[in-house]
Design a protein around this motif. Structure first.
Motif, PDB file in Angstrom:
ATOM      1  N   MET A 165       0.650   7.874   0.888  1.00  0.00           N
ATOM      2  CA  MET A 165       0.425   6.903   1.953  1.00  0.00           C
ATOM      3  C   MET A 165       1.669   6.833   2.838  1.00  0.00           C
ATOM      4  O   MET A 165       2.792   6.878   2.349  1.00  0.00           O
ATOM      5  CB  MET A 165       0.140   5.513   1.374  1.00  0.00           C
ATOM      6  CG  MET A 165      -1.166   5.421   0.622  1.00  0.00           C
ATOM      7  SD  MET A 165      -2.597   5.528   1.670  1.00  0.00           S
ATOM      8  CE  MET A 165      -2.601   3.906   2.362  1.00  0.00           C
ATOM      9  N   SER A 166       1.437   6.713   4.126  1.00  0.00           N
ATOM     10  CA  SER A 166       2.541   6.596   5.075  1.00  0.00           C
ATOM     11  C   SER A 166       2.357   5.322   5.891  1.00  0.00           C
ATOM     12  O   SER A 166       1.327   4.646   5.798  1.00  0.00           O
ATOM     13  CB  SER A 166       2.570   7.814   6.004  1.00  0.00           C
ATOM     14  OG  SER A 166       1.405   7.830   6.807  1.00  0.00           O
ATOM     15  N   TYR A 167       3.367   5.016   6.704  1.00  0.00           N
ATOM     16  CA  TYR A 167       3.274   3.832   7.556  1.00  0.00           C
ATOM     17  C   TYR A 167       2.103   3.967   8.525  1.00  0.00           C
ATOM     18  O   TYR A 167       1.414   2.995   8.812  1.00  0.00           O
ATOM     19  CB  TYR A 167       4.583   3.632   8.336  1.00  0.00           C
ATOM     20  CG  TYR A 167       5.718   3.182   7.471  1.00  0.00           C
ATOM     21  CD1 TYR A 167       5.765   1.878   6.976  1.00  0.00           C
ATOM     22  CD2 TYR A 167       6.753   4.041   7.138  1.00  0.00           C
ATOM     23  CE1 TYR A 167       6.803   1.444   6.176  1.00  0.00           C
ATOM     24  CE2 TYR A 167       7.801   3.622   6.338  1.00  0.00           C
ATOM     25  CZ  TYR A 167       7.816   2.327   5.861  1.00  0.00           C
ATOM     26  OH  TYR A 167       8.847   1.903   5.071  1.00  0.00           O
ATOM     27  N   ALA A 183      -7.423   9.261   8.685  1.00  0.00           N
ATOM     28  CA  ALA A 183      -6.127   8.859   8.125  1.00  0.00           C
ATOM     29  C   ALA A 183      -6.112   9.031   6.606  1.00  0.00           C
ATOM     30  O   ALA A 183      -5.131   9.520   6.037  1.00  0.00           O
ATOM     31  CB  ALA A 183      -5.816   7.414   8.501  1.00  0.00           C
ATOM     32  N   LEU A 184      -7.210   8.643   5.935  1.00  0.00           N
ATOM     33  CA  LEU A 184      -7.276   8.799   4.479  1.00  0.00           C
ATOM     34  C   LEU A 184      -7.353  10.265   4.078  1.00  0.00           C
ATOM     35  O   LEU A 184      -6.792  10.668   3.060  1.00  0.00           O
ATOM     36  CB  LEU A 184      -8.460   8.018   3.911  1.00  0.00           C
ATOM     37  CG  LEU A 184      -8.330   6.503   3.955  1.00  0.00           C
ATOM     38  CD1 LEU A 184      -9.605   5.843   3.470  1.00  0.00           C
ATOM     39  CD2 LEU A 184      -7.148   6.044   3.128  1.00  0.00           C
ATOM     40  N   ARG A 185      -8.026  11.072   4.881  1.00  0.00           N
ATOM     41  CA  ARG A 185      -8.082  12.518   4.591  1.00  0.00           C
ATOM     42  C   ARG A 185      -6.703  13.152   4.769  1.00  0.00           C
ATOM     43  O   ARG A 185      -6.321  14.041   4.004  1.00  0.00           O
ATOM     44  CB  ARG A 185      -9.124  13.207   5.466  1.00  0.00           C
ATOM     45  CG  ARG A 185     -10.554  12.885   5.044  1.00  0.00           C
ATOM     46  CD  ARG A 185     -11.572  13.538   5.960  1.00  0.00           C
ATOM     47  NE  ARG A 185     -11.427  14.979   6.004  1.00  0.00           N
ATOM     48  CZ  ARG A 185     -12.012  15.825   5.157  1.00  0.00           C
ATOM     49  NH1 ARG A 185     -12.775  15.353   4.204  1.00  0.00           N
ATOM     50  NH2 ARG A 185     -11.835  17.115   5.276  1.00  0.00           N
ATOM     51  N   LEU A 201       0.819  -1.213   0.000  1.00  0.00           N
ATOM     52  CA  LEU A 201       0.000   0.000   0.000  1.00  0.00           C
ATOM     53  C   LEU A 201       0.852   1.262   0.000  1.00  0.00           C
ATOM     54  O   LEU A 201       0.359   2.341  -0.308  1.00  0.00           O
ATOM     55  CB  LEU A 201      -0.939   0.006   1.206  1.00  0.00           C
ATOM     56  CG  LEU A 201      -1.997  -1.097   1.241  1.00  0.00           C
ATOM     57  CD1 LEU A 201      -2.840  -0.982   2.493  1.00  0.00           C
ATOM     58  CD2 LEU A 201      -2.867  -1.049   0.009  1.00  0.00           C
ATOM     59  N   LEU A 202       2.124   1.132   0.337  1.00  0.00           N
ATOM     60  CA  LEU A 202       3.002   2.305   0.339  1.00  0.00           C
ATOM     61  C   LEU A 202       3.393   2.730  -1.072  1.00  0.00           C
ATOM     62  O   LEU A 202       4.028   3.765  -1.250  1.00  0.00           O
ATOM     63  CB  LEU A 202       4.253   2.025   1.170  1.00  0.00           C
ATOM     64  CG  LEU A 202       4.004   1.839   2.672  1.00  0.00           C
ATOM     65  CD1 LEU A 202       5.280   1.427   3.374  1.00  0.00           C
ATOM     66  CD2 LEU A 202       3.433   3.098   3.279  1.00  0.00           C
ATOM     67  N   ALA A 203       3.013   1.944  -2.073  1.00  0.00           N
ATOM     68  CA  ALA A 203       3.296   2.319  -3.460  1.00  0.00           C
ATOM     69  C   ALA A 203       2.441   3.509  -3.898  1.00  0.00           C
ATOM     70  O   ALA A 203       2.785   4.213  -4.842  1.00  0.00           O
ATOM     71  CB  ALA A 203       3.052   1.131  -4.383  1.00  0.00           C
ATOM     72  N   LEU A 243      -0.933   1.361   8.989  1.00  0.00           N
ATOM     73  CA  LEU A 243      -1.201   0.783  10.308  1.00  0.00           C
ATOM     74  C   LEU A 243      -2.631   1.060  10.752  1.00  0.00           C
ATOM     75  O   LEU A 243      -3.275   0.208  11.379  1.00  0.00           O
ATOM     76  CB  LEU A 243      -0.214   1.330  11.341  1.00  0.00           C
ATOM     77  CG  LEU A 243       1.204   0.774  11.262  1.00  0.00           C
ATOM     78  CD1 LEU A 243       2.118   1.504  12.235  1.00  0.00           C
ATOM     79  CD2 LEU A 243       1.206  -0.711  11.545  1.00  0.00           C
ATOM     80  N   THR A 244      -3.151   2.231  10.433  1.00  0.00           N
ATOM     81  CA  THR A 244      -4.536   2.561  10.766  1.00  0.00           C
ATOM     82  C   THR A 244      -5.495   1.650  10.012  1.00  0.00           C
ATOM     83  O   THR A 244      -6.480   1.171  10.571  1.00  0.00           O
ATOM     84  CB  THR A 244      -4.831   4.036  10.443  1.00  0.00           C
ATOM     85  OG1 THR A 244      -3.893   4.868  11.117  1.00  0.00           O
ATOM     86  CG2 THR A 244      -6.226   4.417  10.871  1.00  0.00           C
ATOM     87  N   ILE A 245      -5.211   1.404   8.731  1.00  0.00           N
ATOM     88  CA  ILE A 245      -6.051   0.497   7.939  1.00  0.00           C
ATOM     89  C   ILE A 245      -6.017  -0.904   8.549  1.00  0.00           C
ATOM     90  O   ILE A 245      -7.060  -1.552   8.705  1.00  0.00           O
ATOM     91  CB  ILE A 245      -5.578   0.464   6.476  1.00  0.00           C
ATOM     92  CG1 ILE A 245      -5.823   1.806   5.802  1.00  0.00           C
ATOM     93  CG2 ILE A 245      -6.287  -0.646   5.701  1.00  0.00           C
ATOM     94  CD1 ILE A 245      -5.152   1.960   4.461  1.00  0.00           C
ATOM     95  N   MET A 246      -4.826  -1.351   8.934  1.00  0.00           N
ATOM     96  CA  MET A 246      -4.689  -2.687   9.509  1.00  0.00           C
ATOM     97  C   MET A 246      -5.412  -2.795  10.846  1.00  0.00           C
ATOM     98  O   MET A 246      -6.057  -3.806  11.133  1.00  0.00           O
ATOM     99  CB  MET A 246      -3.208  -3.039   9.677  1.00  0.00           C
ATOM    100  CG  MET A 246      -2.498  -3.251   8.362  1.00  0.00           C
ATOM    101  SD  MET A 246      -0.717  -3.407   8.544  1.00  0.00           S
ATOM    102  CE  MET A 246      -0.591  -5.000   9.308  1.00  0.00           C
TER     103      MET A 246
END
Length: 173
Positions: free
Chosen positions: A13-15, A71-73, A7-9, A19-22
């Protein structure tokens, strides 16, 4: 890596976002949504279209501030601050020009959610769509074709348009 999906591609997006998505949804949680639209609506990033009698009464984004939405915003805001031109950054700036920064952040966050859902459920890697024709390029090519048709229709010569004889115009369509 999110079960083999990087997802970092995705730019912006950051770590912390990954991590929030996970932590909020998890790998199996994203797969429970039937479509990307269901995922986006659950995040409250999709417009709430209230229609009565064929008339749109409201199309505002639903209220709510889940951690994943925030996080997405934040990721969308960082895309808007990028210096180099990418398709997501260009999308952000097009919406920003028309509707303002807040709407651009929400629209880009929605687009990120759709990209993430597609990457995780379908197991595909993110490819930056650099090779696609964008709206401006399509408009330019359409304008050139229209001008060429008009030149051919009115049987204009380069001298009629004020061009020198050295310039050759292809008027065949």
């Amino acid at each position: 890596m999110f079960k083999g999906t990087d997802l970092l591609a995705i730019e912006g997006m950051s770590y912390n976002t990954v991590l929030t998505i996970m932590s909020e949804v998890g790998y199996d949680g994203i797969k429970k949504f039937k479509t990307a639209k269901h995922f986006v609506y659950w995040l409250r990033l999709a417009p709430n279209n209230k229609v009565s009698g064929g008339k749109v009464l409201s199309s505002k984004i639903g209220k709510g501030s889940g951690r994943l939405k925030i996080a997405l915003r934040n990721a969308a805001n960082s895309i808007g601050n990028l210096k180099n031109s990418t398709p997501l950054r260009d999308f952000f700036h097009r919406i920003n020009f028309r509707k303002g920064r807040v709407s651009a952040i929400t629209a880009t966050a929605r687009k990120l959610a759709v990209i993430i859902w597609n990457m995780v459920t379908k197991g595909i890697a993110y490819q930056n769509p650099e090779g696609y024709l964008y709206l401006d390029q399509k408009r330019k090519s359409g304008l050139v074709k229209r001008i060429q048709k008009q030149i051919h229709k009115f049987e204009l010569k380069p001298e009629d348009l004020g061009f020198s004889n050295n310039l050759i115009i292809n008027t065949k369509i």
